[in-house]
Design a protein around this motif. Structure first.
Motif, PDB file in Angstrom:
ATOM      1  N   UNK A 141       0.816  -1.216   0.000  1.00  0.00           N
ATOM      2  CA  UNK A 141       0.000   0.000   0.000  1.00  0.00           C
ATOM      3  C   UNK A 141       0.845   1.259   0.000  1.00  0.00           C
ATOM      4  N   UNK A 142       1.801   1.330   0.908  1.00  0.00           N
ATOM      5  CA  UNK A 142       2.684   2.494   0.965  1.00  0.00           C
ATOM      6  C   UNK A 142       3.569   2.607  -0.256  1.00  0.00           C
TER       7      UNK A 142
ATOM      8  N   UNK B 291       3.579  20.940  -2.559  1.00  0.00           N
ATOM      9  CA  UNK B 291       4.393  20.799  -1.349  1.00  0.00           C
ATOM     10  C   UNK B 291       3.871  19.667  -0.468  1.00  0.00           C
ATOM     11  N   UNK B 292       2.553  19.568  -0.336  1.00  0.00           N
ATOM     12  CA  UNK B 292       1.972  18.469   0.439  1.00  0.00           C
ATOM     13  C   UNK B 292       2.236  17.119  -0.228  1.00  0.00           C
ATOM     14  N   UNK B 293       2.198  17.082  -1.556  1.00  0.00           N
ATOM     15  CA  UNK B 293       2.478  15.838  -2.262  1.00  0.00           C
ATOM     16  C   UNK B 293       3.900  15.366  -2.055  1.00  0.00           C
ATOM     17  N   UNK B 294       4.850  16.293  -2.092  1.00  0.00           N
ATOM     18  CA  UNK B 294       6.254  15.936  -1.865  1.00  0.00           C
ATOM     19  C   UNK B 294       6.464  15.486  -0.422  1.00  0.00           C
ATOM     20  N   UNK B 295       5.844  16.185   0.522  1.00  0.00           N
ATOM     21  CA  UNK B 295       5.945  15.793   1.924  1.00  0.00           C
ATOM     22  C   UNK B 295       5.321  14.417   2.148  1.00  0.00           C
ATOM     23  N   UNK B 296       4.162  14.182   1.550  1.00  0.00           N
ATOM     24  CA  UNK B 296       3.500  12.886   1.680  1.00  0.00           C
ATOM     25  C   UNK B 296       4.330  11.778   1.025  1.00  0.00           C
ATOM     26  N   UNK B 297       4.975  12.092  -0.095  1.00  0.00           N
ATOM     27  CA  UNK B 297       5.813  11.101  -0.765  1.00  0.00           C
ATOM     28  C   UNK B 297       6.965  10.663   0.137  1.00  0.00           C
ATOM     29  N   UNK B 298       7.620  11.614   0.777  1.00  0.00           N
ATOM     30  CA  UNK B 298       8.713  11.263   1.693  1.00  0.00           C
ATOM     31  C   UNK B 298       8.201  10.504   2.910  1.00  0.00           C
ATOM     32  N   UNK B 299       7.059  10.921   3.439  1.00  0.00           N
ATOM     33  CA  UNK B 299       6.491  10.227   4.596  1.00  0.00           C
ATOM     34  C   UNK B 299       6.079   8.803   4.244  1.00  0.00           C
ATOM     35  N   UNK B 300       5.497   8.614   3.061  1.00  0.00           N
ATOM     36  CA  UNK B 300       5.102   7.265   2.644  1.00  0.00           C
ATOM     37  C   UNK B 300       6.307   6.365   2.424  1.00  0.00           C
ATOM     38  N   UNK B 301       7.403   6.916   1.918  1.00  0.00           N
ATOM     39  CA  UNK B 301       8.610   6.106   1.733  1.00  0.00           C
ATOM     40  C   UNK B 301       9.096   5.548   3.068  1.00  0.00           C
TER      41      UNK B 301
END
Length: 91
Positions: free
Chosen positions: A14-15, A52-62
């Protein structure tokens, strides 16, 4: 043991899928290049709040994917084995 494996697999798939979608949007300059999903982020000066939220979410999901899968595949079984060894030694 199978329960932890399935939980780790669910987190990993999922992540990982969500990270791949966001990385495809923000880290793929063109589909002809060889740096798909790993190129530097190319938002530019026109970055919105959602970018900016998408990039932050991408790093958090990784990191959620990596740490979550390792927790269920390595951490929890290791803690259970250590607990069993301590209980056997106490008897």
């Amino acid at each position: 043991m199978a329960d932890e494996f399935v939980k780790g697999l669910g987190i990993f798939t999922g992540g990982g899928l969500a990270w791949m979608v966001l990385a495809g949007w923000y880290r793929t300059p063109s589909f002809e290049s060889s740096q798909q999903l790993v190129a530097p982020i190319s938002i530019g000066d026109s970055a919105t709040m959602f970018d900016s939220l998408g990039v932050l979410l991408m790093d958090a999901l990784f990191w959620f994917t990596v740490i979550g899968a390792l927790t269920f595949w390595v951490g929890i079984p290791l803690i259970r084995q250590a607990r069993e060894a301590i209980e056997e030694r106490a008897q």
